[in-house]
Design an enzyme around this catalytic site. Structure first.
Site, mmCIF file in Angstrom:
data_model
loop_
_atom_site.group_PDB
_atom_site.id
_atom_site.type_symbol
_atom_site.label_atom_id
_atom_site.label_comp_id
_atom_site.label_asym_id
_atom_site.label_seq_id
_atom_site.Cartn_x
_atom_site.Cartn_y
_atom_site.Cartn_z
ATOM 1 N N GLY A 1 0.811 -1.219 0.000
ATOM 2 C CA GLY A 1 0.000 0.000 0.000
ATOM 3 C C GLY A 1 0.840 1.264 0.000
ATOM 4 O O GLY A 1 0.332 2.347 0.279
ATOM 5 N N ASN B 1 4.290 3.675 -1.804
ATOM 6 C CA ASN B 1 4.565 4.406 -3.052
ATOM 7 C C ASN B 1 4.566 3.475 -4.266
ATOM 8 O O ASN B 1 3.890 3.720 -5.257
ATOM 9 C CB ASN B 1 5.948 5.074 -2.973
ATOM 10 N N HIS C 1 22.968 1.937 0.712
ATOM 11 C CA HIS C 1 22.705 2.733 1.919
ATOM 12 C C HIS C 1 23.598 2.399 3.124
ATOM 13 O O HIS C 1 24.106 3.319 3.772
ATOM 14 C CB HIS C 1 21.225 2.612 2.326
HETATM 15 P P1 NAI Z 1 6.939 2.492 1.217
HETATM 16 O O1 NAI Z 1 7.805 3.064 2.263
HETATM 17 O O2 NAI Z 1 6.021 3.430 0.499
HETATM 18 O O3 NAI Z 1 6.109 1.306 1.844
HETATM 19 C C1 NAI Z 1 5.205 1.605 2.809
HETATM 20 C C2 NAI Z 1 4.140 0.543 2.791
HETATM 21 O O4 NAI Z 1 4.674 -0.695 3.236
HETATM 22 C C3 NAI Z 1 2.999 0.861 3.703
HETATM 23 O O5 NAI Z 1 2.065 1.683 3.026
HETATM 24 C C4 NAI Z 1 2.472 -0.524 4.013
HETATM 25 O O6 NAI Z 1 1.642 -0.987 2.970
HETATM 26 C C5 NAI Z 1 3.729 -1.369 4.035
HETATM 27 N N1 NAI Z 1 4.254 -1.471 5.403
HETATM 28 C C6 NAI Z 1 4.997 -0.579 6.059
HETATM 29 N N2 NAI Z 1 5.294 -0.997 7.295
HETATM 30 C C7 NAI Z 1 4.730 -2.195 7.429
HETATM 31 C C8 NAI Z 1 4.680 -3.144 8.466
HETATM 32 N N3 NAI Z 1 5.288 -2.932 9.639
HETATM 33 N N4 NAI Z 1 3.998 -4.268 8.247
HETATM 34 C C9 NAI Z 1 3.386 -4.493 7.069
HETATM 35 N N5 NAI Z 1 3.404 -3.638 6.050
HETATM 36 C C10 NAI Z 1 4.058 -2.504 6.223
HETATM 37 O O7 NAI Z 1 7.855 1.693 0.206
HETATM 38 P P2 NAI Z 1 7.985 1.935 -1.361
HETATM 39 O O8 NAI Z 1 8.502 3.297 -1.601
HETATM 40 O O9 NAI Z 1 6.740 1.492 -2.019
HETATM 41 O O10 NAI Z 1 9.154 0.925 -1.717
HETATM 42 C C11 NAI Z 1 8.943 -0.472 -1.921
HETATM 43 C C12 NAI Z 1 10.283 -1.096 -2.209
HETATM 44 O O11 NAI Z 1 10.873 -0.459 -3.351
HETATM 45 C C13 NAI Z 1 11.307 -0.939 -1.093
HETATM 46 O O12 NAI Z 1 12.077 -2.111 -1.066
HETATM 47 C C14 NAI Z 1 12.150 0.242 -1.522
HETATM 48 O O13 NAI Z 1 13.448 0.169 -0.971
HETATM 49 C C15 NAI Z 1 12.158 0.049 -3.029
HETATM 50 N N6 NAI Z 1 12.405 1.275 -3.802
HETATM 51 C C16 NAI Z 1 11.525 2.336 -3.752
HETATM 52 C C17 NAI Z 1 11.721 3.454 -4.535
HETATM 53 C C18 NAI Z 1 10.744 4.589 -4.575
HETATM 54 O O14 NAI Z 1 10.925 5.521 -5.373
HETATM 55 N N7 NAI Z 1 9.697 4.597 -3.799
HETATM 56 C C19 NAI Z 1 12.885 3.547 -5.450
HETATM 57 C C20 NAI Z 1 13.735 2.376 -5.445
HETATM 58 C C21 NAI Z 1 13.479 1.289 -4.650
#
Ligand code: NAI
Length: 402
Positions: free
Chosen positions: A10, A12, A214
């Protein structure tokens, strides 16, 4: 027929994936999110309007597109009904929860995709699937295809930029009828960019995970930290100094060396996709970087990194200053689901990794965990990592016969 895909998460990436895939013809998109009340609030948002995805194609070409997933739910049974592909688009520490929730509903010939997988995704997925693993396939992407962020939960997501190319590996169960062509379908879902490069084996993709970046930068910046409160959040990439860049370079050398040793021991395995981080920057961020001369300059001048800051939390008595957040995913995700996995593969290959060991030792202290003892992965919290040893893989034979 219609291709039915499920997006788990849920955040980004999940927003971006759900909105983008929903734009494609003949693709039905569902979302499973188990975190807090995300499913309810996203569903509520969709009752009012479709999602908007603002896509940046280039500096002066952006486009707003409207689309909607057919269902957002926290019910894994409803989410998985008739599904062909399941994307895991959450930080790695949340993978296990989703794998356990969906595994009993997974049909034969389902493709599970770590987007990104981060190191050790395949081990964890195969374990969660149990006997079903042979009838399925597990793919893993080396990173997220886009830089993206939520503007408004369930309503608006911004796709800030596409990677130019992206590696993916697929591990196909012996009784499944899936093939590497499944990746072509994923390319169709994503559109033109990034261009997928098929990496021939999953061990290579584990060593390509971008979780190496990182931790050395965190260690380099904060290893002498004595608790002082900062008045500003330091720049994470643009503030990289020679020492930090040197640490990252050494970590990358150790990973590349691990790949070379594996290749020497297994002549039929191609590990050539595991390249040094400086070469990777030059290739993947070719147009974003203005000074390619060395790793430090490449990071300082990478436009994709503009203004990104160190993870900090409020500190000081007046609550005005900042102190470093060592529980942010730069350590919490990238060590147990990154460096520790690579160290595990290096141990199996018989490769020494002194710099990685030093960084794991520092990071585990900040996390209050014990993964490494001296230079061996024998710490009491190893089960919280995805090192191959945790899943019983102790030799190269084991690794190449999953
Ligand atoms: P995010 O930080 O937006 O993810 C948050 C989401 O993860 C929450 O909305 C929830 O659905 C879930 N979440 C968070 N804590 C939780 C918990 N304790 N238990 C269960 N679910 C939980 O992450 P994002 O940005 O979507 O990134 C996803 C992956 O992509 C990561 O591995 C990140 O390192 C990688 N990434 C992201 C980039 C970006 O631009 N957003 C760029 C490159 C890599």
């Amino acid at each position: 027929g219609t291709l039915k895909i499920l997006v788990c998460g849920g955040g980004n990436g999940a927003h971006c994936m759900a909105a983008l895939a929903s734009c494609r013809p003949h693709v039905e998109v569902r979302v499973l999110t188990l975190y807090k009340d995300e499913a309810e609030s996203w569903t509520k948002a969709l009752e009012e309007d479709d999602m908007t995805i603002s896509i940046t194609y280039s500096e002066n070409h952006t486009e707003d597109v409207k689309s909607r997933p057919s269902l957002v739910t926290k019910d894994p049974e409803k989410a998985t009904d008739g599904i062909h592909m399941i994307f895991f688009t959450v930080p790695a520490f949340a993978h296990e929860q989703y794998l356990n929730a969906i595994s009993k509903y997974v049909l034969d010939n389902t493709l599970l995709i770590g987007l990104p997988g981060q190191a050790g995704f395949e081990f964890q997925a195969v374990k969660a699937l149990g006997t079903k693993a042979k009838q399925c396939a597990v793919a893993s992407f080396e990173s997220l295809p886009w830089a993206c962020r939520i503007m408004e939960f369930g309503r608006h997501v911004q796709l800030l930029g596409f990677k130019e190319s992206l590696g993916a590996a697929i591990l196909i169960g012996s009784k499944s009828n899936l093939t590497a062509h499944s990746l072509d379908i994923i390319q169709f879902i994503f559109g033109e960019n990034p261009v997928f490069k098929v990496i021939n084996n999953y061990v290579a993709i584990n060593l390509m995970a971008k979780s190496i970046i990182h931790p050395p930068l965190m260690y380099g910046r904060w290893r002498g930290y004595k608790g002082e409160v900062l008045q500003e959040k330091p720049l994470f990439y643009q503030g990289v100094d020679e020492e930090q860049a040197g640490l990252l370079s050494k970590v990358s050398d150790e990973v590349v060396n691990t790949a070379k040793v594996i290749q020497d021991k297994r002549k039929n395995i191609d590990m050539s996709a595991v390249i040094h981080i400086l070469d990777w920057y030059r290739e993947y961020y070719c147009h974003e970087i203005s000074d390619h001369s060395c790793l430090m300059k490449a990071m300082q001048t990478n436009k994709a990194y503009d203004g990104l800051l160190h993870p900090m939390k409020p500190g000081g008595d007046d609550g005005k200053g900042f102190i470093p957040d060592f529980h942010y995913r730069y350590t919490r995700e990238d060590v147990p689901f990154g460096l520790v996995v690579m160290k595990g593969i290096a141990e199996i290959a018989g490769v020494e990794t002194p710099t990685i060991d030093t960084i794991i030792t520092w990071a585990q202290k900040q996390l209050g965990k014990e993964f490494i003892v001296g230079n061996r992965l024998t710490g009491k919290d190893m089960n919280e990592t995805r090192a191959p040893q945790v899943y019983g893989f102790e030799t190269l034979d084991h690794l190449f016969h999953v």
